[in-house]
Motif scaffolding. Structure first.
Motif, PDB file in Angstrom:
ATOM      1  N   THR A 114      15.670 -21.201 -29.554  1.00  0.00           N
ATOM      2  CA  THR A 114      14.813 -20.244 -29.811  1.00  0.00           C
ATOM      3  C   THR A 114      14.951 -19.262 -28.356  1.00  0.00           C
ATOM      4  OG1 THR A 114      13.575 -21.703 -30.837  1.00  0.00           O
ATOM      5  CG2 THR A 114      12.540 -19.607 -30.145  1.00  0.00           C
ATOM      6  N   ARG A 115      14.801 -17.804 -28.489  1.00  0.00           N
ATOM      7  CA  ARG A 115      14.727 -16.835 -27.582  1.00  0.00           C
ATOM      8  C   ARG A 115      13.226 -16.576 -26.910  1.00  0.00           C
ATOM      9  NH1 ARG A 115      19.381 -15.302 -25.601  1.00  0.00           N
ATOM     10  NH2 ARG A 115      21.163 -15.262 -26.983  1.00  0.00           N
ATOM     11  N   ALA A 116      13.076 -16.526 -26.004  1.00  0.00           N
ATOM     12  CA  ALA A 116      11.782 -16.106 -25.205  1.00  0.00           C
ATOM     13  C   ALA A 116      11.540 -14.520 -25.460  1.00  0.00           C
ATOM     14  CB  ALA A 116      11.511 -16.477 -23.798  1.00  0.00           C
ATOM     15  N   ILE A 117      10.489 -14.051 -25.342  1.00  0.00           N
ATOM     16  CA  ILE A 117      10.196 -12.370 -25.397  1.00  0.00           C
ATOM     17  C   ILE A 117      11.177 -11.747 -24.300  1.00  0.00           C
ATOM     18  CG2 ILE A 117       7.979 -12.785 -26.529  1.00  0.00           C
ATOM     19  CD1 ILE A 117       6.889 -11.828 -23.865  1.00  0.00           C
ATOM     20  N   CYS A 118      11.501 -12.349 -23.139  1.00  0.00           N
ATOM     21  CA  CYS A 118      12.595 -11.919 -22.146  1.00  0.00           C
ATOM     22  C   CYS A 118      14.163 -11.819 -22.698  1.00  0.00           C
ATOM     23  CB  CYS A 118      12.379 -12.413 -20.919  1.00  0.00           C
ATOM     24  SG  CYS A 118      13.137 -13.980 -20.867  1.00  0.00           S
ATOM     25  N   GLY A 119      14.255 -12.321 -23.733  1.00  0.00           N
ATOM     26  CA  GLY A 119      15.754 -12.485 -24.412  1.00  0.00           C
ATOM     27  C   GLY A 119      16.451 -13.895 -23.842  1.00  0.00           C
TER      28      GLY A 119
END
Length: 60
Positions: A23-28
């Motif tokens: 899963t990616r964080a909101i920073c990418g």
């Protein structure tokens, strides 16, 4: 000297399933697998900057 681990932000509203390593964080960046130990941790600076604007998008 131990490497500093970044604690990333995951938005459960946008992506309800958190799978570490995928899963990616909101920073990418991909949220890494948990690490055992008591090393230094810091909040990811790009996540902190993006989080405020991201959360405003959920308000109505």
């Amino acid at each position: 000297m131990a490497a500093v681990l970044d604690a990333h932000f995951h938005c459960p509203t946008c992506d309800p399933v958190l799978v570490r390593g995928q899963t990616r964080a909101i920073c990418g960046q991909v949220i890494p697998l948990p690490v055992v130990g008591n090393g230094p941790v810091r909040k990811c600076p790009p996540c902190n900057a993006t989080r405020r604007a991201h959360e405003k998008g959920h308000r109505r």
